[in-house]
Design an enzyme around this catalytic site. Structure first.
Site: not given
Lengths: 581, 581
Positions: A34, A115, A151
């Site tokens: 990330e 994300k 994540c």
């Protein structure tokens, strides 16, 4: 890989090196962490338009570089910073940034994913920066549908994991910037296998490595499988290329590029990259690294946190006061392990209240570790101040600590590029047992998040580790066993003002880490007056803590980014349960 | 009203006093500011369950107190901290807190509203703490439908303002904790009238007053009307009760308590409190306070910010170095205005490079303002350090500044409860022109957010204001007109290392406040090399700024809460446009 926040060119160069190595190992798909291109967390750099532009430009250039170097067939998932086409950042007149993964192939960005779940607790402030994404990206690589997530997407129920299951993904690729905290690796492994089961396919998890201010990323990348097993697990705190051959289910879903909303609330975007190809001639045996034990893990985090803080900030040397006490001794040992003993400069500053052992233990430490060592007595300087100022009590105690601080800073300024290390531990910081501009001086505080009882445990572990390796233990035994004292007045001991550190640390866990109230703590068996005293000390020390240098986070709730309290704060936990009279 | 974060009991007592005064003026409806019961911002206190419980308990107790004192008929809208019944705070195992308004009547909480739009930019972190509300609350008071909203709800399009229009509210009551920044009052007045027009009814806006760490709330409460006029406007920076008789449209909507979703995305909850009553016998004439001019407004913010920081933290006295320069002179003047001259202790610390005027101007300042004044020469102490350390260059300059810092701290520690004031201005902080643990020492930095050119302007204004009031100007003219110098080496001038402050401040506005890139700044007419130099200084000074004491925010983007950058930061704006060779 170990990225530096902001150093886009250097990060890109390092990432390219890893792609080259992967290519040499015949990889088809490469996952990079990330925001690996920008480092993590970029904080308010995300709001600088030039920075966002640099990141987007670098991501496209990265794709071209791969192709130019003959790696165009490689499919690379790269974490980077991008912006939305139209939405504005709240409270600003500029496009909203997004935390994204780009999929690179044949010299181009062929797809990207923003994300979906943004963490905004603990050390995370992602709602300050990013607009959440609403589309799951599925790319078909060699006939396998690979879903991409980032994540926090993994830490919440539903969302991208559910969407990946609905989309019948053959692999869930999750790129991460997940900071270390003690025992988080256990939680992470359990989480990855659970989400793999929910997604109905293997889950590849790749995490950053390295120190970034108060955070340290521990790697611990892995491939988890729906049957609850972990196929491959990478090293902690070390960069590495992990390669696995996976036998993945062939895609059967249609390739309609029109997004179809799922029950997860996300639409699915599909990109065709390549049809099924030949299986590899030979299977690569997946590695599983030995996991570090608890003390080794924490010690390694502290060493890497300090090393990267110095390296990434262009600092060659560190200076610190060495008093013979356990805190400065452990810090010197960590520094020698992080930077090499020749880059560590210990200064002994005996004063009128210093014991003999404070001088001899400090000298012993220097000879054991090989760090540079000098002595600058403070008495004549303290006398020069006292000639002009009429001081007693705490003011006179603080003066001695501050004279030491000025000496360390003078040496560091004169002989830089270097910084001073502050030696304070978490227990002291919690209760404000330190002198601002005195022992609190420094550019970094390596054991800021280490409670005193753990300072002793890590010291014992480090000595035992030396013995295990056939080396001499670096830490003088008497530094471990002596009674803690600041030695700022005759016969002073820490326990004059504080309970034993065993008791103090236990109360601090309840109050600071668990946010328990007075009554709850008393119910757990602590004396009410003692709890009240500790709570009041903690509440009153916020200003001192704010002025303390940064230090590597190892706990769930480190002082600094994790725990944010006002200085002007009329709330007192203690009086609520039992009002003052 | 001026709330202190955390001091729930004291805040409740103060709020009750304002309710009593309102009751004596025959009020039917009283609005108290956002989170007035807990203060704002509570930061991580919101995550302590005991604190949330204390807030909820105090809100209910407040309703009972009102009834017990014969004010049960009064309808009071009270800002407080509450929690959801079931949802968990992200990343935690405790109920999610909410930023709410309670409507109190007849000894009970008869309705409550949770803030819908949560700000999470600039100084705000509300997504870290609060779950947004999804229901608009409309209470019928004396036959008028009053819709309740909180602060950010007003700053965004749609949402509660649209819902209030759909619900045909007769009054939109908005409670706020809106921090001061220069010229925000102009924006706020325009916004309130615009939203009043959108809501189709008058809008009553009530804001906090007072300093809270780096924030200062400026009051400036008002009643705006749909025709674009402001009926009533309260004072800035001063607590007050504002009373108006409003002739409001009688409610015609049904009272069905089943929520009905509107196009705004919010449901509407209605509560019946009282039917239409008799109009008052006589109308109260609404007040409109004189608005402060720009310099007076900023100066007043700085005075209140310092006064409240000291008062709310139990600090009686302040100590500061007075060098005869304009920064320390202005800080001493602000401190005398905030705390009274008898609580201000100026120390002159001449060194070998100090000019004659640095001593005489400092003494002149003391005699003009009446602050306490003493002299402690640093030369003998500096010599005591140099006897043992071989220092030159910046290390020797810093040593002098640090000896001064130790002297100030020693005096403050010896004679407390007191703090040292740091004298640095925003221009210096921006470029790192200060000595950490030297002139950066202090518990508070009153002009931390004031650029140097504004330091001069405020000094001139303060002297002119004294003349206007028939008093002697507090600031020696020569402190305003002399060339700035740190006096740490022979003949040193600020312009040896920096451009003129007129140019520097202009570049800083573009780079720091507006986040412009190198090329954009050069396009605005600045020399590329100069911009590059300033940008590099700013980028390199982040660690120093982090260690600086807090100070009152007056700009759009104050260092500290507003601008959050990593220390370890490989991003350099400057090389992007023109790479180094």
């Amino acid at each position: 890989m170990n990225a530096t926040v902001g150093a886009i060119d250097a990060n890109a160069e390092a990432l390219l090196g890893w792609c080259r190595r992967a290519h040499l190992q015949r990889a088809h798909l490469v996952l990079l962490p990330e925001m690996a291109l920008t480092g993590y967390p970029v904080e308010d750099l995300a709001l600088r338009q030039t920075f966002v532009t640099a990141s987007v430009t670098a991501a496209h250039a990265f794709a071209r570089r791969l192709a130019d170097e003959g790696m165009g067939e490689l499919v690379v998932v790269l974490g980077y910073l991008d912006r939305t086409a139209d939405a504005l950042a709240p409270g600003r007149h500029t496009p909203a940034p997004q935390n994204k993964a780009a999929v690179l192939h044949h010299g181009k960005v062929v797809g990207s994913y923003a994300k979906h779940f943004l963490p905004n607790y603990g050390v995370f402030d992602e709602f300050r920066y990013f607009l959440p994404g609403t589309d799951l990206l599925v790319v078909r690589v060699r006939g396998v549908d690979v879903a991409v997530a980032i994540c926090e997407d993994l830490w919440r129920e539903g969302g991208p994991v559910s969407a990946a299951a609905q989309a019948q993904a053959g692999l869930l690729a999750v790129i991460n910037a997940s900071p270390y905290e003690a025992n988080k690796d256990d939680v992470r492994g359990e989480l990855a296998t659970r989400r793999s089961r929910e997604a109905g396919c293997p889950l590849a998890y790749v995490n950053l490595v390295g120190g970034q201010d108060e955070l340290v990323f521990d790697g611990d990348s892995m491939i988890a499988q729906p049957d609850g097993t972990i196929l491959l697990r990478g090293p902690q705190f070390v960069e590495d290329l992990l390669v696995a051959d996976l036998d993945l289910a062939a895609a059967t879903a249609g390739l309609e590029s029109v997004p179809t909303p799922g029950a997860s609330g996300l639409s699915v975007s599909r990109v065709m990259i390549s049809e099924a190809g030949e299986p590899p001639a030979e299977q690569i045996e997946p590695v599983k690294y030995h996991k570090l034990d608890d003390h080794e893990e924490i010690y390694t985090a502290l060493v890497l946190g300090l090393r990267d803080y110095c390296r990434k900030n262009g600092i060659a040397d560190v200076w610190l006061g060495v008093s013979g006490g356990i805190d400065s001794t452990l810090v010197a040992t960590i520094a020698a392990d992080a930077l090499g003993a020749e880059h560590v400069f210990g200064i002994s500053n005996p004063g009128v209240h210093s014991s003999e052992h404070s001088k001899s233990d400090a000298a012993d430490l220097a000879s054991r570790t090989g760090i540079n060592f000098s002595t600058v007595p403070i008495a004549p300087i303290v006398a020069a101040f006292e000639d002009q100022l009429d001081l007693d009590g705490v003011a006179a105690e603080n003066l001695q600590a501050r004279v030491r601080g000025v000496i360390w800073m003078a040496q560091s300024n004169q002989h830089g590029p270097s910084i001073v290390l502050a030696n304070g531990n978490k227990s002291e910081l919690a209760v404000g047992y330190s002198t601002i501009y005195g022992d609190a001086v420094g550019g970094f505080a390596p054991i800021k998040d280490v409670p005193k009882t753990q300072v002793w445990a890590l010291s014992r572990w480090r000595n035992a580790e030396a013995v295990r390796r056939g080396e001499a233990p670096p830490i003088p035994e008497s530094s471990i066993t002596k009674e803690p004292s600041a030695e700022l007045r005759p016969g002073q001991k820490d326990t004059d003002s504080l309970p034993s550190y065993e008791v103090l640390d236990a109360i601090l866990v309840d109050y600071v880490e668990s946010d328990l109230g007075m009554d709850e703590m008393v119910e757990r068996g602590y004396d009410r007056e003692l709890v009240r005293k500790v709570v009041r000390l903690v509440d009153a020390a916020e200003y001192k803590r704010r002025q303390y240098p940064p230090g590597t986070k190892i706990s769930f709730k480190a002082f600094g980014r994790d725990r944010r309290l006002p200085i002007t704060n009329g709330w007192r936990e203690a009086p609520l349960a039992e009002p003052d009279t």
